[in-house]
Motif scaffolding. Sequence first.
Motif, short mmCIF file in Angstrom:
data_model
loop_
_atom_site.label_atom_id
_atom_site.label_comp_id
_atom_site.label_asym_id
_atom_site.label_seq_id
_atom_site.Cartn_x
_atom_site.Cartn_y
_atom_site.Cartn_z
N PRO A 24 0.83 -1.21 0.00
CA PRO A 24 0.00 0.00 0.00
C PRO A 24 0.86 1.25 0.00
N LYS A 25 0.33 2.31 -0.61
CA LYS A 25 1.06 3.57 -0.66
C LYS A 25 1.08 4.21 0.71
N PRO A 26 2.22 4.81 1.12
CA PRO A 26 2.31 5.42 2.45
C PRO A 26 1.31 6.55 2.64
N ALA A 27 0.94 7.23 1.58
CA ALA A 27 0.02 8.36 1.72
C ALA A 27 -1.40 7.93 2.02
N GLU A 28 -1.73 6.65 1.74
CA GLU A 28 -3.08 6.19 1.97
C GLU A 28 -3.32 6.00 3.46
N GLU A 29 -4.53 6.28 3.86
CA GLU A 29 -4.88 6.09 5.24
C GLU A 29 -5.09 4.60 5.51
N ALA A 30 -4.93 4.26 6.77
CA ALA A 30 -5.01 2.85 7.14
C ALA A 30 -6.40 2.28 6.92
N ASP A 31 -7.41 3.09 7.02
CA ASP A 31 -8.77 2.58 6.89
C ASP A 31 -9.14 2.31 5.43
N ASP A 32 -8.46 2.96 4.50
CA ASP A 32 -8.86 2.86 3.09
C ASP A 32 -7.85 2.13 2.22
N LYS A 33 -6.78 1.64 2.76
CA LYS A 33 -5.74 1.05 1.92
C LYS A 33 -6.19 -0.29 1.34
N THR A 34 -5.73 -0.59 0.16
CA THR A 34 -6.02 -1.84 -0.54
C THR A 34 -4.73 -2.50 -0.97
N LEU A 58 -5.68 -8.95 -12.16
CA LEU A 58 -5.54 -8.17 -10.94
C LEU A 58 -6.69 -8.46 -10.01
N LEU A 59 -6.37 -8.60 -8.72
CA LEU A 59 -7.38 -8.78 -7.68
C LEU A 59 -7.10 -7.77 -6.57
N SER A 60 -8.08 -6.91 -6.29
CA SER A 60 -7.94 -5.90 -5.24
C SER A 60 -8.59 -6.41 -3.96
N MET A 61 -7.87 -6.24 -2.85
CA MET A 61 -8.35 -6.70 -1.55
C MET A 61 -8.20 -5.57 -0.53
N ARG A 62 -9.25 -5.37 0.23
CA ARG A 62 -9.19 -4.35 1.28
C ARG A 62 -8.31 -4.85 2.42
N ALA A 63 -7.43 -3.98 2.88
CA ALA A 63 -6.47 -4.40 3.91
C ALA A 63 -6.43 -3.39 5.05
N SER A 66 -5.03 -4.52 8.64
CA SER A 66 -4.65 -5.92 8.51
C SER A 66 -3.47 -6.05 7.57
N LYS A 67 -2.85 -7.19 7.62
CA LYS A 67 -1.69 -7.48 6.80
C LYS A 67 -1.98 -8.70 5.94
N ILE A 68 -1.79 -8.58 4.61
CA ILE A 68 -2.08 -9.66 3.67
C ILE A 68 -0.77 -10.18 3.11
N GLU A 69 -0.62 -11.48 3.09
CA GLU A 69 0.58 -12.11 2.58
C GLU A 69 0.21 -13.32 1.72
N LYS A 92 -4.47 -13.37 5.81
CA LYS A 92 -4.88 -12.03 6.21
C LYS A 92 -4.89 -11.97 7.74
N LYS A 93 -3.98 -11.20 8.29
CA LYS A 93 -3.80 -11.15 9.74
C LYS A 93 -4.24 -9.78 10.25
N LYS A 94 -5.15 -9.79 11.23
CA LYS A 94 -5.64 -8.58 11.87
C LYS A 94 -5.63 -8.79 13.38
N ARG A 95 -4.65 -8.17 14.00
CA ARG A 95 -4.40 -8.36 15.43
C ARG A 95 -4.16 -9.85 15.69
N ASN A 96 -5.03 -10.44 16.54
CA ASN A 96 -4.84 -11.87 16.86
C ASN A 96 -5.70 -12.79 16.00
#
Length: 860
Positions: A24-34, A58-63, A66-69, A92-96
């Motif tokens: 994700p681009k650094p300028a994007e906010e955490a709530d809207d990053k893909t 291409l497949l876009s996923m909301r992140a 969370s962290k997607i790997e 897709k990892k989000k907290r625990n």
Amino acid sequence: MLLSEQDQLLSYNGEVLVFQLSNPKPAEEADDKTMNLCVRRMAFNRDTKLFVQKSSGLLSMRASHSKIEMVCCSCTTDSRTGIILPCVLMKKKKRNNIKYFVLLLHSSNQFEQSFYFKLDYELKEDIRLFAGPSVLWRHTNKLFYISSNTCVVQSAPVQLSSVVWTGEIVGEGTVVLGIRTACLPETEDADGCSVSDRAIWGSEFFGYAIQTQKMLTGTCFMPHAYSRVVSSVHICKSERWKKQLRISLVAITHKKQLIWFQSGVPKGVCDLPYEKPCSVNPAVTSSNDLLFVVSFASGNSCVVQRRDCLQVASKWQKVKCVLVDDFIGSGSEQLLLLFKDDSNTDVLSTFKITDLGEVNYASGINYKHDVPAAEGLQENGLLTVRALETRLQAGWTSVRELQQHLGLQKRVILESCRALIDLVEERTHVLPNAKEEGLVSLWDDVENPPHSLSKETSLASEVPEHCTEELWQRVVGDSLVVGVKLTESFYLSLSDVSLSLVMDQDFSSISPIIKCQSKIIKLNKAFSSLAVSSSQIEPPPKKIKLDLHSKNDVRKEFPKRSSRIQLDGAKTVTAVTSLSPLLAFHRVCCVVLLHASKQNHQNESLQQSKKITVLCGKILLSLEDISNGRYSVKMLRDNSHCTGSVEDMLAVLAVSVRFSFQIVSSDCTLTRVSSWLQGEMECTPFEECQDNIFCHKAGDVHGTIFNWTLKNPFEGLLTIFCRNLTVLFQCLHSLTRVLPPSCRVKLLRSGSKAVLTEQLALALEKEMLTWKNSLFLKETKAENSLTWGNESGKKINNAPLASLLDTEEGVQQFRKNLQNEREESVRSMNQAINGALYQKMALKIAEAQLSSDMTVWRLS
């Protein structure tokens, strides 16, 4: 195959799939990053010697938060379609909370989420993708798996320390081969490994079938002694032999060895050049060599070749990844080695394609003067040409054998035609010498002719001399119509009448039998009705004859179908054939043969017909006569009549297609139909048959014959005899313009309803008589074959019952009489008849039922 945290490579159908997960681009906010999962399909271009991109997806996923790997990727079978598709396991990892989902990549570069599952821990050990798609992993020495069919995480009832292989085995489905701590029972187990042996090694192999949840004996794979050193396995072949599982595999060990096993027995070993081997994959090259590609943890790779023995064929260092597929499209597999290159960010910038033989491509090399590669291609071309020459020679041999077989068939047909003509003309037919024909007799030659030939000759001699009155021929368009006029007395004794045309000349290259097609045409004496229907190639099978003169005539002749025409007592049989093939001979002479079944109609009993063949004469056909119009149909208008002869009319009817229409008007009479026929269609009636009218209108409809019959002023039957459907549609289009809108025009399958109703009644009556005669015949045969009463012919003693029961002999006599009566009763209820008699009865009943069913179908 884990290359980095962002890139994954996979070979699929000769292409290289590059999966990249964008940050994700650094300028994007955490709530809207893909996060974008991008796939590029790369194919090797043999002209430029480089990998080029064919397509991408291409497949876009909301992140958000969370962290997607990407975890791993592989090619697996989609259980819904059975197609092998690229499969990617994502995390897709989000907290625990950790969510895993499986993606399938289709040929359109569209991603499809197959299923997902959630865990409270991360997958780290022995992660495998297999058919389904399904995911398998190891956690805390336990085996877990989930598939797209269940979408539920399941655990196997086994403890294991590692998974060395996962795949399909014949008869077992998906099997996991693992290593676990040795189980030490009190006695020796069935696989022959003692308690002391397993205690020494401390571990053992085991197989677990996921679908059947069954444990497999580990020693059918490898001896337990290797369980402490094996790191990876590849099973090359599995089969069942005498209910025993036989497996061939290769295994790599921590001792820098590659070992070949067959049915649990080591057959070969090869020392590897580097430390810590981690995976092994097979490859089959163009020379049918089996190669094993071994990858090492240090980033090195080597290839082990299996010929007479296992040996290292080649090795490379600083290898990022090794893929196996047909990258150049040659029909065999090659190795694609991707090397580490810090100076270039493209994963396919530095590569090498090889099969350790003729194929050898590498990046950064000029191939303009690559003579060895050209020589290899030339050698492959020579081998291909030799294989094609062998197939061509085999095909040519098959063609020659087929030509010989067809030639033999043609000679047999020609000789059969000559024998038939000699038989009809009462000449002695001389068979050719078997040696000249290249034949071997299957029985002893006899001087006397066969019984069947004598029988046919005797039948031919029974035919009266004057059975035919006239033989005529007409040319209508591209058809030749031949007609034979029979005498009244001879016609009444026949059924299944048909004509055959046989060329009288001796043509060795073609069959003398001419293909004929008949039609059922009947004109009644009063010229008030006409019926036509199609028939088969002459001599035809049973064909329905529409005869409405009297009940007796229909009962005798309705089941028989042939090409017959009746006109005021004159009976005519016709045959239609194509004219153009005959004109190729310029001048041809044809023998006309009449085939029929001669029956005795003196009583109602069913008797076997006698088939006869009558020589009706010969016709001569020449191109000069046809050009002069000698046999042409002449239909001219003479005032209010058509001057065509009866033969001309019958010839036109024979080559035409018949359609019958029922016209019903509810509010007006049908006088417009007659006016339409005489006016717009320019029709005139035949002098010999007033109800049949000929169309003289110019155009395609010229030559069409109509038959218009009024049942009452509001209902009528219009029969059209035309050349084809185009003419029919033109006539109907013209007719519908003059009929009022309230008229209903209905296509009838055959004739009028009243005619078919009468035919059905007669057919049902004949079917009933057939059943009656068959049952009477059965009773007569049964009475003659069964013996009623005692076999010895003794009469049963009718003494009083009381006197019989007074003594022991009387009781025995009573029992015997009672047993005899029982047997007589059983025989009377289970009457057996001869098989041939039953077959004859069944055939007659089936023929009668077929006639009834056909009439019902035509009425429906």
